[in-house]
Design a protein around this motif. Sequence first.
Motif, short mmCIF file in Angstrom:
data_model
loop_
_atom_site.label_atom_id
_atom_site.label_comp_id
_atom_site.label_asym_id
_atom_site.label_seq_id
_atom_site.Cartn_x
_atom_site.Cartn_y
_atom_site.Cartn_z
N GLU A 1 -7.77 -1.38 -2.79
CA GLU A 1 -8.14 -1.46 -1.38
C GLU A 1 -7.77 -2.86 -0.86
OE1 GLU A 1 -8.62 -1.15 2.04
OE2 GLU A 1 -9.23 0.73 1.10
N PRO A 2 -6.70 -2.95 -0.06
CA PRO A 2 -6.27 -4.26 0.41
C PRO A 2 -7.19 -4.87 1.47
CG PRO A 2 -4.91 -2.54 1.36
CD PRO A 2 -5.81 -1.88 0.36
N ASN A 3 -7.99 -4.05 2.14
CA ASN A 3 -8.92 -4.55 3.15
C ASN A 3 -10.18 -5.06 2.44
OD1 ASN A 3 -11.19 -4.53 5.00
ND2 ASN A 3 -9.81 -3.54 6.46
N GLU A 4 -10.41 -6.37 2.52
CA GLU A 4 -11.53 -6.97 1.77
C GLU A 4 -12.89 -6.42 2.18
OE1 GLU A 4 -11.38 -11.24 1.71
OE2 GLU A 4 -9.28 -11.24 1.08
N GLU A 5 -13.07 -6.11 3.46
CA GLU A 5 -14.35 -5.56 3.91
C GLU A 5 -14.58 -4.19 3.29
OE1 GLU A 5 -14.97 -5.63 8.15
OE2 GLU A 5 -14.10 -7.63 8.29
N ILE B 1 -18.19 -0.71 -5.67
CA ILE B 1 -17.84 -1.51 -6.84
C ILE B 1 -16.57 -0.98 -7.52
CG2 ILE B 1 -20.17 -2.32 -7.28
CD1 ILE B 1 -20.32 -0.21 -9.55
N ASN B 2 -16.18 0.25 -7.18
CA ASN B 2 -14.98 0.83 -7.78
C ASN B 2 -13.69 0.30 -7.15
OD1 ASN B 2 -16.48 2.48 -9.49
ND2 ASN B 2 -16.63 4.09 -7.96
N TYR B 3 -13.77 -0.21 -5.94
CA TYR B 3 -12.58 -0.71 -5.25
C TYR B 3 -12.23 -2.11 -5.75
CZ TYR B 3 -13.22 3.02 -1.78
OH TYR B 3 -13.35 4.22 -1.14
N THR C 1 0.83 -1.20 0.00
CA THR C 1 0.00 0.00 0.00
C THR C 1 0.87 1.25 0.00
OG1 THR C 1 -1.71 -1.21 1.20
CG2 THR C 1 -1.87 1.18 1.20
N GLU C 2 1.92 1.25 0.80
CA GLU C 2 2.83 2.40 0.86
C GLU C 2 3.56 2.59 -0.47
OE1 GLU C 2 2.91 4.71 3.23
OE2 GLU C 2 1.24 3.54 4.03
N LEU C 3 3.97 1.50 -1.10
CA LEU C 3 4.66 1.60 -2.39
C LEU C 3 3.73 2.12 -3.49
CD1 LEU C 3 6.79 -1.69 -2.33
CD2 LEU C 3 7.64 0.68 -2.16
N VAL C 4 2.46 1.73 -3.42
CA VAL C 4 1.47 2.24 -4.38
C VAL C 4 1.35 3.76 -4.22
CG1 VAL C 4 -0.99 2.30 -4.96
CG2 VAL C 4 0.17 0.11 -4.69
N LYS C 5 1.21 4.21 -2.99
CA LYS C 5 1.07 5.65 -2.73
C LYS C 5 2.32 6.41 -3.17
CE LYS C 5 -2.06 5.11 1.18
NZ LYS C 5 -2.19 5.17 2.63
N LYS C 6 3.48 5.84 -2.88
CA LYS C 6 4.74 6.48 -3.26
C LYS C 6 4.82 6.60 -4.79
CE LYS C 6 9.72 6.00 -2.94
NZ LYS C 6 10.83 5.11 -2.72
N LYS D 1 -5.50 -9.01 -6.56
CA LYS D 1 -5.46 -9.67 -7.87
C LYS D 1 -5.59 -8.65 -9.01
CE LYS D 1 -7.40 -13.29 -10.65
NZ LYS D 1 -8.00 -14.58 -10.73
N HIS D 2 -6.54 -7.76 -8.90
CA HIS D 2 -6.73 -6.75 -9.96
C HIS D 2 -5.58 -5.75 -9.97
CE1 HIS D 2 -8.90 -4.65 -13.03
NE2 HIS D 2 -8.83 -3.51 -12.35
#
Length: 97
Positions: free
Chosen positions: A59-63, A69-71, A23-28, A75-76
């Motif tokens: 969004e790594p948090n499945e809940e 539907i945008n999250y 998640t941090e690498l994505v933001k960076k 895998k994606h």
Amino acid sequence: MKSTVEIIESLNYILVALHPERTELVKKFQNEIWDDESIQDEKLNEILSELAYDLDFYEPNEEWEMESINYYGDKHLEELIKLGMQKLEEYNKASLS
């Protein structure tokens, strides 16, 4: 500006990273693209800007992922990154010819 090879390397780091580092690498990555005013090539800018935008819906948090539907999850994310890397490699080949 990073070279396209360095950008592909950054994307590869995201692919192999696990949450929460992923998640941090994505933001960076997103911030590097959005803050880089030196990208002059229109095609390269389009590839990178589109990818950075698409990554905004990871969004790594499945809940939390299920709240919209945008999250999407890991895998994606991996599919988008691989596609982005492919586009960058194609851009590199076209630039060299």
